[in-house]
Design a protein around this motif. Structure first.
Motif, PDB file in Angstrom:
ATOM      1  N   ILE A  12       0.855  -1.191   0.000  1.00 41.53           N
ATOM      2  CA  ILE A  12       0.000   0.000   0.000  1.00 41.53           C
ATOM      3  C   ILE A  12       0.891   1.241   0.000  1.00 41.53           C
ATOM      4  N   ASP A  13       0.271   2.393  -0.200  1.00 43.95           N
ATOM      5  CA  ASP A  13       0.999   3.664  -0.202  1.00 43.95           C
ATOM      6  C   ASP A  13       1.178   4.208   1.207  1.00 43.95           C
ATOM      7  N   ILE A  14       2.332   4.835   1.424  1.00 43.86           N
ATOM      8  CA  ILE A  14       2.525   5.762   2.531  1.00 43.86           C
ATOM      9  C   ILE A  14       3.131   7.027   1.912  1.00 43.86           C
ATOM     10  N   VAL A  15       2.619   8.180   2.355  1.00 42.80           N
ATOM     11  CA  VAL A  15       2.977   9.458   1.734  1.00 42.80           C
ATOM     12  C   VAL A  15       3.576  10.364   2.813  1.00 42.80           C
ATOM     13  N   PRO A  16       4.842  10.157   3.155  1.00 44.59           N
ATOM     14  CA  PRO A  16       5.389  10.908   4.301  1.00 44.59           C
ATOM     15  C   PRO A  16       5.600  12.395   4.051  1.00 44.59           C
ATOM     16  N   ASN A  17       5.669  12.820   2.810  1.00 43.58           N
ATOM     17  CA  ASN A  17       5.971  14.230   2.553  1.00 43.58           C
ATOM     18  C   ASN A  17       4.809  15.158   2.871  1.00 43.58           C
ATOM     19  N   HIS A  18       3.578  14.679   2.785  1.00 40.84           N
ATOM     20  CA  HIS A  18       2.437  15.578   2.983  1.00 40.84           C
ATOM     21  C   HIS A  18       1.194  14.792   3.384  1.00 40.84           C
ATOM     22  N   VAL A  19       0.235  15.496   3.959  1.00 46.23           N
ATOM     23  CA  VAL A  19      -1.068  14.929   4.302  1.00 46.23           C
ATOM     24  C   VAL A  19      -2.149  15.878   3.796  1.00 46.23           C
ATOM     25  N   ALA A  20      -3.397  15.442   3.894  1.00 47.02           N
ATOM     26  CA  ALA A  20      -4.513  16.277   3.457  1.00 47.02           C
ATOM     27  C   ALA A  20      -4.557  17.575   4.242  1.00 47.02           C
ATOM     28  N   ARG A  21      -5.065  18.602   3.580  1.00 47.19           N
ATOM     29  CA  ARG A  21      -5.173  19.915   4.222  1.00 47.19           C
ATOM     30  C   ARG A  21      -5.992  19.810   5.524  1.00 47.19           C
ATOM     31  N   HIS A  22      -6.977  18.920   5.501  1.00 46.51           N
ATOM     32  CA  HIS A  22      -7.788  18.713   6.709  1.00 46.51           C
ATOM     33  C   HIS A  22      -7.560  17.285   7.192  1.00 46.51           C
ATOM     34  N   TYR A  23      -6.477  17.078   7.961  1.00 48.31           N
ATOM     35  CA  TYR A  23      -6.179  15.758   8.518  1.00 48.31           C
ATOM     36  C   TYR A  23      -6.949  15.594   9.809  1.00 48.31           C
ATOM     37  N   GLU A  24      -7.610  14.454   9.948  1.00 49.14           N
ATOM     38  CA  GLU A  24      -8.428  14.232  11.139  1.00 49.14           C
ATOM     39  C   GLU A  24      -8.476  12.742  11.447  1.00 49.14           C
ATOM     40  N   GLY A  25      -7.603  12.312  12.348  1.00 47.77           N
ATOM     41  CA  GLY A  25      -7.562  10.915  12.721  1.00 47.77           C
ATOM     42  C   GLY A  25      -8.720  10.542  13.630  1.00 47.77           C
ATOM     43  N   LYS A  26      -9.633   9.735  13.143  1.00 50.97           N
ATOM     44  CA  LYS A  26     -10.775   9.275  13.940  1.00 50.97           C
ATOM     45  C   LYS A  26     -10.540   7.886  14.524  1.00 50.97           C
ATOM     46  N   ASN A  27      -9.427   7.276  14.133  1.00 56.77           N
ATOM     47  CA  ASN A  27      -9.223   5.877  14.512  1.00 56.77           C
ATOM     48  C   ASN A  27      -7.834   5.660  15.099  1.00 56.77           C
ATOM     49  N   ASN A  28      -7.270   6.708  15.683  1.00 51.00           N
ATOM     50  CA  ASN A  28      -5.912   6.601  16.214  1.00 51.00           C
ATOM     51  C   ASN A  28      -5.832   5.566  17.333  1.00 51.00           C
ATOM     52  N   PRO A  29      -4.789   4.741  17.317  1.00 48.25           N
ATOM     53  CA  PRO A  29      -4.561   3.855  18.466  1.00 48.25           C
ATOM     54  C   PRO A  29      -4.340   4.684  19.731  1.00 48.25           C
ATOM     55  N   GLU A  30      -4.485   4.050  20.854  1.00 49.45           N
ATOM     56  CA  GLU A  30      -4.340   4.746  22.133  1.00 49.45           C
ATOM     57  C   GLU A  30      -2.968   5.404  22.236  1.00 49.45           C
ATOM     58  N   GLY A  31      -2.971   6.663  22.615  1.00 49.21           N
ATOM     59  CA  GLY A  31      -1.727   7.397  22.794  1.00 49.21           C
ATOM     60  C   GLY A  31      -1.231   8.111  21.552  1.00 49.21           C
ATOM     61  N   VAL A  32      -1.858   7.857  20.396  1.00 50.96           N
ATOM     62  CA  VAL A  32      -1.427   8.493  19.148  1.00 50.96           C
ATOM     63  C   VAL A  32      -2.129   9.833  18.985  1.00 50.96           C
ATOM     64  N   ARG A  33      -1.360  10.888  18.823  1.00 50.73           N
ATOM     65  CA  ARG A  33      -1.894  12.229  18.625  1.00 50.73           C
ATOM     66  C   ARG A  33      -1.899  12.566  17.139  1.00 50.73           C
ATOM     67  N   ASP A  34      -2.889  13.344  16.711  1.00 54.01           N
ATOM     68  CA  ASP A  34      -2.972  13.746  15.308  1.00 54.01           C
ATOM     69  C   ASP A  34      -1.787  14.614  14.889  1.00 54.01           C
ATOM     70  N   PHE A  35      -1.517  14.613  13.597  1.00 46.67           N
ATOM     71  CA  PHE A  35      -0.529  15.547  13.061  1.00 46.67           C
ATOM     72  C   PHE A  35      -0.960  16.974  13.393  1.00 46.67           C
ATOM     73  N   GLY A  36      -0.045  17.723  13.943  1.00 45.37           N
ATOM     74  CA  GLY A  36      -0.294  19.135  14.252  1.00 45.37           C
ATOM     75  C   GLY A  36      -1.001  19.390  15.556  1.00 45.37           C
ATOM     76  N   ALA A  37      -1.457  18.353  16.246  1.00 47.73           N
ATOM     77  CA  ALA A  37      -2.250  18.556  17.467  1.00 47.73           C
ATOM     78  C   ALA A  37      -1.472  19.282  18.552  1.00 47.73           C
ATOM     79  N   ASP A  38      -0.170  19.105  18.594  1.00 44.50           N
ATOM     80  CA  ASP A  38       0.645  19.713  19.640  1.00 44.50           C
ATOM     81  C   ASP A  38       1.599  20.772  19.095  1.00 44.50           C
ATOM     82  N   ASP A  39       1.356  21.243  17.862  1.00 39.62           N
ATOM     83  CA  ASP A  39       2.254  22.219  17.248  1.00 39.62           C
ATOM     84  C   ASP A  39       2.152  23.598  17.905  1.00 39.62           C
ATOM     85  N   ASP A  40       3.265  24.313  17.878  1.00 37.62           N
ATOM     86  CA  ASP A  40       3.305  25.726  18.270  1.00 37.62           C
ATOM     87  C   ASP A  40       2.983  26.544  17.022  1.00 37.62           C
TER      88      ASP A  40
END
Length: 626
Positions: free
Chosen positions: A164-192
């Motif tokens: 399958i594909d993995i696209v490490p360089n970029h994600v969708a403009r509206h990234y929203e993980g609804k199925n994250n495993p326990e302890g996994v934070r979304d991209f940008g959730a803790d950004d300054d």
């Protein structure tokens, strides 16, 4: 041409002779290794399109109007037919949940904005949730992950591996993980959000500026101008983020990757690195050594997030990944992630989309990639030859220049980014690719990739909406006509194919099955083209010839790229090859391995050899010494 090639040809022939003559001295220790190797054939399938039987093909059509394929369409029968084509690995393109213009709010998925989505069905490279799969592909979207897991199991049961594909360089403009495993934070959730760059931010920001939707270009309108409650020329993102292709504008251009945002891997805006670098000796180290190197290192947060994503899918049975635009991500990250993958699955298949030949060895040796796209050199050269704008003489330097890494260069003639062979923009007829397919499949031990529909001559002629003709659209709900004729309403038996389409599929089936079973494909290569260009009358640069061999098999391969002319000549095999093969003077029977129709013999005299060759237009011979 003959005189001008003489010095060049003699130098190349000498290099081939040295290689060939050294073969016997080192063959004993490598015979067992070569016998254990097998050719890999990757079948890339755009998952959303594969099983779709709807033939409406309305531009910008909805899922209900144009239909969509499902995971369940990959039945045991379909998978068995793919396996029988000569396939070892299936790359299911477009599986991770990406932005899509369809309302799934009832099952907790937020709606995506057409102003930042390409097409109606969405780009597979604007991933919205890495821990689940595209709901369009499931019969029951609430059980979409289970349905994909069942497909993994069915594919394995048919003896094939799953990519399958993995696209490490970029994600969708509206990234929203609804199925994250326990302890996994979304991209940008803790950004300054107050700074452009911080090492552990997942994104780059443009403080003080809000994102603006790109200005229209060439009358482009999202969804073709259809009214949609979110299609209003606005998208809320404040502060704006850098766009996926690196644009630092709050309002990117329409030709930018405006539907995505770039991931920060610890590369500062000035290009300097904010993480440890690998010592140069790690070019020679194993993945275990790379893994150990990173264990006590402090690395950027984005590295950890993508490593965890890859290991999540590895644990679910995915056998490997195709990494999108890998060269836009620092090579040290690949060492970190790929070594972690290999620790979980040493046989994982890791393929990188890379277009800069100067970086090839870095991404193989330091980044621990197994395979790279051979687009810029072999594909581009073959395309020029097929279009009548190039010479087969140019193939010599390509293989010579890649000789130390040739087994790492994946070959293809089609993929989702490239024009369909049968499109008028390429060569207009699928049969014209036969010589290039033979060469791509047999010139070295590297994998060969086929794009679904290539084997039946799909021309990519549809006006799908966002997608353009000549490339089967990856952005729209669409049917794929030639492929649908092979699919035959789910029978997967080619029942609606024309005789020419059946013949083309039979050609690929013969070629691919030969390549995955031939011991010589894991063995040695020497080109004999330059020797014949210098020494053989009537031999020309529309023909290409080379030899492949292992302990158990010797092959002579010659192919005619010309669409209209036949060529006849006495093909000569240099004495260095005859010596490497240990052939004594005499006459040897030859068996043609594609169609078995070529009737000719190898004549060896005083250590040199020749074969009478009479090639029809677009014909190839794969001759085995019996």
């Amino acid at each position: 041409m003959k005189n001008s090639l003489t010095k060049f040809s003699l130098a190349l022939t000498l290099a081939s002779c040295i290689f060939a003559c050294n073969y016997q001295s080192k063959s004993t220790e490598s015979e067992q290794q070569m016998e254990e190797m097998h050719k890999v054939v990757v079948y890339q399938v755009f998952t959303r399109l594969f099983g779709n039987t709807n033939t409406t093909n309305k531009p910008w059509g909805t899922l209900e109007e144009n239909g969509v394929g499902k995971f369940s369409d990959f039945t045991d029968k379909a998978l068995q037919e793919i396996k029988d084509l000569g396939v070892t690995h299936i790359w299911y393109t477009g599986v991770p949940h990406h932005a899509v213009i369809r309302d799934y709010s009832e099952i907790g998925i937020s709606n995506d904005d057409p102003d930042v989505v390409k097409g109606r069905a969405g780009s597979p490279y604007a991933v919205k949730d890495y821990y689940n799969v595209n709901p369009d592909l499931a019969n029951d979207p609430t059980k979409r992950l289970e349905e994909f897991e069942a497909l993994i199991a069915r594919t394995h049961q048919q003896g094939m591996k799953v990519l399958i594909d993995i696209v490490p360089n970029h994600v969708a403009r509206h990234y929203e993980g609804k199925n994250n495993p326990e302890g996994v934070r979304d991209f940008g959730a803790d950004d300054d959000l107050t700074v452009e760059y911080k090492r552990d931010n997942n994104f780059y920001y443009i403080p003080g500026k809000a994102f603006q939707v790109p200005e229209p270009l060439n009358d482009y309108k999202p969804l073709g101008g259809e009214n949609h409650p979110l299609s209003d020329g606005e998208f809320e993102e404040n502060p704006a983020k850098w766009t996926g292709n690196g644009s630092r504008e709050a309002q990117p251009y329409l030709h930018d990757w405006y539907e995505t945002v770039k991931i920060n891997y610890g590369i500062k805006p000035d290009g300097t690195k904010d993480f440890p670098e690998l010592p140069v000796q790690f070019r020679e180290e194993t993945h275990q050594a790379h893994y150990e190197f990173w264990q006590d290192k402090d690395v950027p947060d984005s590295w950890k997030k993508f490593r965890d994503i890859a290991l999540y899918w590895t644990k679910k049975g995915v056998d490997g990944f195709r990494f999108d635009m890998a060269e836009m991500v620092p090579v040290e990250f690949w060492s970190y992630m790929n070594s972690a993958i290999k620790m979980e699955n040493p046989d994982a298949f890791l393929l990188a989309e890379i277009y800069n030949p100067r970086e090839y060895r870095n991404y193989i040796q330091l980044g621990k990639m197994d395979y790279l796209y051979d687009k810029v050199e072999l594909y581009d050269t073959l395309k020029n030859i097929m279009q009548g704008r190039g010479s087969t003489d140019n193939l010599i330097s390509i293989q010579q220049g890649l000789s130390d890494i040739s087994g790492h260069m994946l070959h293809f003639l089609e993929n989702h980014d490239e024009q369909r062979i049968a499109s008028p923009e390429f060569v207009g007829k699928a049969e014209f690719a036969k010589p290039a397919a033979v060469l791509s499949a047999t010139i070295d031990q590297a994998p060969m990739m086929i794009y679904f529909g290539q084997e039946v001559g799909e021309p990519g002629a549809e006006n799908a909406g966002f997608g353009t003709a000549s490339r089967t659209s990856i952005f729209d709900y669409i049917g794929v006509p030639h492929h649908q004729r092979w699919m035959n309403e789910g029978e997967f038996d080619g029942g609606q194919l024309s005789p020419a389409e059946k013949d083309l599929r039979d050609f690929y089936k013969r070629l691919l099955n030969f390549s995955i079973k031939s011991p010589a494909m894991a063995g040695n290569y020497a080109e004999i083209h330059s020797f014949n260009r210098t020494n053989t009358e009537w031999y020309n640069d529309r023909v290409y010839s080379y030899v492949r061999w292992s302990h158990d098999q010797q092959l002579i391969i010659v192919t005619n790229f010309d669409k209209s002319d036949s060529f006849g000549f006495e093909l000569q095999i240099p004495a260095s090859i005859i010596k490497a093969w240990g052939l004594e003077d005499g006459e040897y029977e030859l068996e043609e391995k594609l169609y078995g129709k070529a009737k000719t013999k190898l004549h060896v005299s005083t250590g040199q050899a020749k074969i009478r060759v009479d090639l029809k237009p677009l014909e190839s011979w794969i001759l085995e010494i019996k």
